[in-house]
Design an enzyme around this catalytic site. Structure first.
Site, PDB file in Angstrom:
ATOM      1  N   LYS A   1       0.846  -1.207   0.000  1.00 13.69           N
ATOM      2  CA  LYS A   1       0.000   0.000   0.000  1.00 13.69           C
ATOM      3  C   LYS A   1       0.881   1.256   0.000  1.00 13.69           C
ATOM      4  CE  LYS A   1      -0.217  -0.129   5.056  1.00 13.69           C
ATOM      5  NZ  LYS A   1      -1.050  -0.476   6.240  1.00 13.69           N
TER       6      LYS A   1
ATOM      7  N   ARG B   1     -10.812   0.288  14.812  1.00 14.89           N
ATOM      8  CA  ARG B   1     -10.832   0.962  13.505  1.00 14.89           C
ATOM      9  C   ARG B   1     -11.961   0.309  12.699  1.00 14.89           C
ATOM     10  NH1 ARG B   1      -4.409   1.621  12.088  1.00 14.89           N
ATOM     11  NH2 ARG B   1      -4.939  -0.108  10.719  1.00 14.89           N
TER      12      ARG B   1
ATOM     13  N   TYR C   1      14.934  30.315   7.558  1.00 17.53           N
ATOM     14  CA  TYR C   1      13.834  31.107   8.121  1.00 17.53           C
ATOM     15  C   TYR C   1      13.906  31.189   9.641  1.00 17.53           C
ATOM     16  CZ  TYR C   1      11.669  30.484   3.512  1.00 17.53           C
ATOM     17  OH  TYR C   1      11.405  30.478   2.175  1.00 17.53           O
TER      18      TYR C   1
ATOM     19  N   MET D   1      10.738  24.301   2.288  1.00 16.00           N
ATOM     20  CA  MET D   1       9.941  23.475   1.380  1.00 16.00           C
ATOM     21  C   MET D   1      10.805  22.664   0.416  1.00 16.00           C
ATOM     22  SD  MET D   1       6.851  24.506  -1.234  1.00 16.00           S
ATOM     23  CE  MET D   1       5.862  25.306   0.012  1.00 16.00           C
TER      24      MET D   1
HETATM   25  C1  LIG Z   1      -0.234  -1.518   6.803  1.00 15.44           C
HETATM   26  C2  LIG Z   1      -0.849  -2.806   7.266  1.00 15.44           C
HETATM   27  C3  LIG Z   1      -0.052  -3.945   7.474  1.00 15.44           C
HETATM   28  C4  LIG Z   1       1.458  -3.933   7.424  1.00 15.44           C
HETATM   29  O1  LIG Z   1       1.948  -3.495   8.666  1.00 15.44           O
HETATM   30  P1  LIG Z   1       3.532  -3.451   8.993  1.00 15.44           P
HETATM   31  O2  LIG Z   1       3.599  -3.025  10.405  1.00 15.44           O
HETATM   32  O3  LIG Z   1       4.087  -2.430   8.053  1.00 15.44           O
HETATM   33  O4  LIG Z   1       4.048  -4.804   8.733  1.00 15.44           O
HETATM   34  C5  LIG Z   1      -0.696  -5.146   7.773  1.00 15.44           C
HETATM   35  N1  LIG Z   1      -2.040  -5.194   7.891  1.00 15.44           N
HETATM   36  C6  LIG Z   1      -2.822  -4.112   7.734  1.00 15.44           C
HETATM   37  C7  LIG Z   1      -4.288  -4.244   7.887  1.00 15.44           C
HETATM   38  C8  LIG Z   1      -2.254  -2.888   7.429  1.00 15.44           C
HETATM   39  O5  LIG Z   1      -3.039  -1.801   7.296  1.00 15.44           O
END
Ligand SMILES: *Cc1c(COP(=O)(O)O)cnc(C)c1O
Length: 374
Positions: free
Chosen positions: A35, A133, A263, A311
């Site tokens: 992802k 969640r 800055y 930036m």
């Molecule tokens: C992002 C995610 C993972 C991977 O987690 P890591 O700690 O990066 O191994 C696994 N399961 C779900 C549902 C996630 O959202």
């Protein structure tokens, strides 16, 4: 060869990390979580490398990420688990993307889309086990599982998996979540659902909580060679960080004691010094929060970012050392090569290494080193 703004992604490190983790964890199935553009590393090359190295599933947050992998010709199983409340499910079904289900409404919509498209939907039921969640609440399990079993009997859906996600808050919290998950598996079995893919652990639990491994683990941060633990480095886990963020010195100037830098003049030269300008800034994902603290290696010497990270650029004092325009600079990479780690940057920015690599922006060119079989 310009490394003006460059993230070098070592695909061999990713292949090594998959091999290493699979040997340590030994589950029947391994999901590589790609992802968020593979945590900034590039979803397609990472996915291809992970599959060639032995991962047999890919995990993404949303369907669009899965469709990108399919468009690149990747035909391995893909699971997407976080959905728009107004999703058109048909493209995911046409692309044979498995869907995480967190509610009865999603289940019914997906079954309806499966009937319309004529393609059975492969689903993984997400149980809420303590992270608060998404996922189906325990009180809703009996109804949802009964409906899922009915829909499976009609052929519109196939329940391929049951899964959840841990908080990693403490050993006791993880144990409670595992017990809750086991109640969910028993409830599913009682209505005839015994899918092959049972998955709970991401990298941290996959490594340290054998009871959470079941038939598949979902590995994200570990495949990128970073440690999810405060008390263990990449090397301690046998992992190799895959991303090196590098740049070149874009300008050099000598300033006298007392000169303000960047800055707000949060840093002034304590004596006459030489300054080197690095052309990376918060638009590239360099955390402004790390101003005045972040480590940078220039010409193999370690220095600290001076003053505000802006930036597009930030300034490093090299003191009395020499530095020239075009000299190589490394922000982070594999610390066993003498450079700072993504975790060092995370510490400087009071965040986690996940955020450091994932936020590296589009202006930064990704360059790939091939798999060589380390
Ligand atoms: C992002 C995610 C993972 C991977 O987690 P890591 O700690 O990066 O191994 C696994 N399961 C779900 C549902 C996630 O959202």
């Amino acid at each position: 060869m310009s490394s003006f703004r460059e993230a070098v992604i070592d695909l061999d490190a990713i292949a090594h990390n998959i091999t290493q983790l699979r040997a340590d964890i030994q589950t029947a199935h391994t999901m590589a979580v790609v992802k968020a553009n593979a945590y900034g590393h590039g979803a397609i090359p990472v996915a291809q490398t992970a599959l060639a190295a032995g991962a047999d599933w890919l995990g993404v947050a949303d369907i669009a990420e899965g469709l990108e992998l399919r468009a690149a010709g990747i035909d391995a199983p893909i699971l997407a688990w976080l959905h728009d409340p107004v999703t058109d499910w048909a493209p995911a079904l046409d692309a044979d993307i498995d869907l995480g289900i967190s509610s009865l409404l999603q289940l019914r919509e997906i079954a309806a889309a499966a009937t319309t498209t004529g393609r059975a939907a492969n689903v993984h039921i997400k149980l809420e086990t303590g992270l608060s969640r998404n996922g189906v609440s325990e009180s809703d399990w009996p109804e949802l599982l009964a409906v899922a079993a009915e829909l499976e009997a009609t052929g519109s859906i196939r329940v391929r998996g049951i899964f959840s996600h841990l908080s990693n808050a403490s050993a006791a919290d993880d144990e409670a979540a595992i017990a809750c998950f086991d109640r969910g598996l028993a409830a599913a079995a009682s209505v005839g659902l015994t899918p092959a893919l049972i998955h709970l652990a991401s990298t941290a639990a996959a490594i340290r909580v054998p009871a959470a491994r079941y038939s598949m683990v979902r590995l994200g941060i570990g495949i990128y060679g970073l440690s999810p633990f405060d008390d263990a480095t990449s090397a301690d886990l046998g992992l190799i960080p895959a991303m090196t963020l590098r740049s070149t010195v874009a300008a050099v100037r000598e300033v006298t004691a007392g000169t303000g830098v960047s800055y707000d003049y949060t840093w002034r030269a304590p004596e006459d010094v030489r300054l080197a300008l690095i052309p990376l800034g918060y638009a590239d994902g360099i955390p402004r929060q790390a101003s005045g603290r972040a480590p940078v290696v220039i010409n193999s010497q370690r220095y600290t970012a001076a003053g505000r990270i802006a930036m597009d650029q930030f300034v490093v004092s090299v003191g009395h050392d020499s530095a020239s325009v075009g000299d190589p600079a490394v922000l982070f990479g594999d610390p066993s090569t003498g450079v700072p780690s993504a975790t060092d940057w995370a510490d400087a920015a009071e965040t986690v290494n996940y955020e450091i690599v994932t936020r590296i922006g589009n202006r930064v060119t990704r360059t790939y080193l091939p798999v060589i079989g380390r």
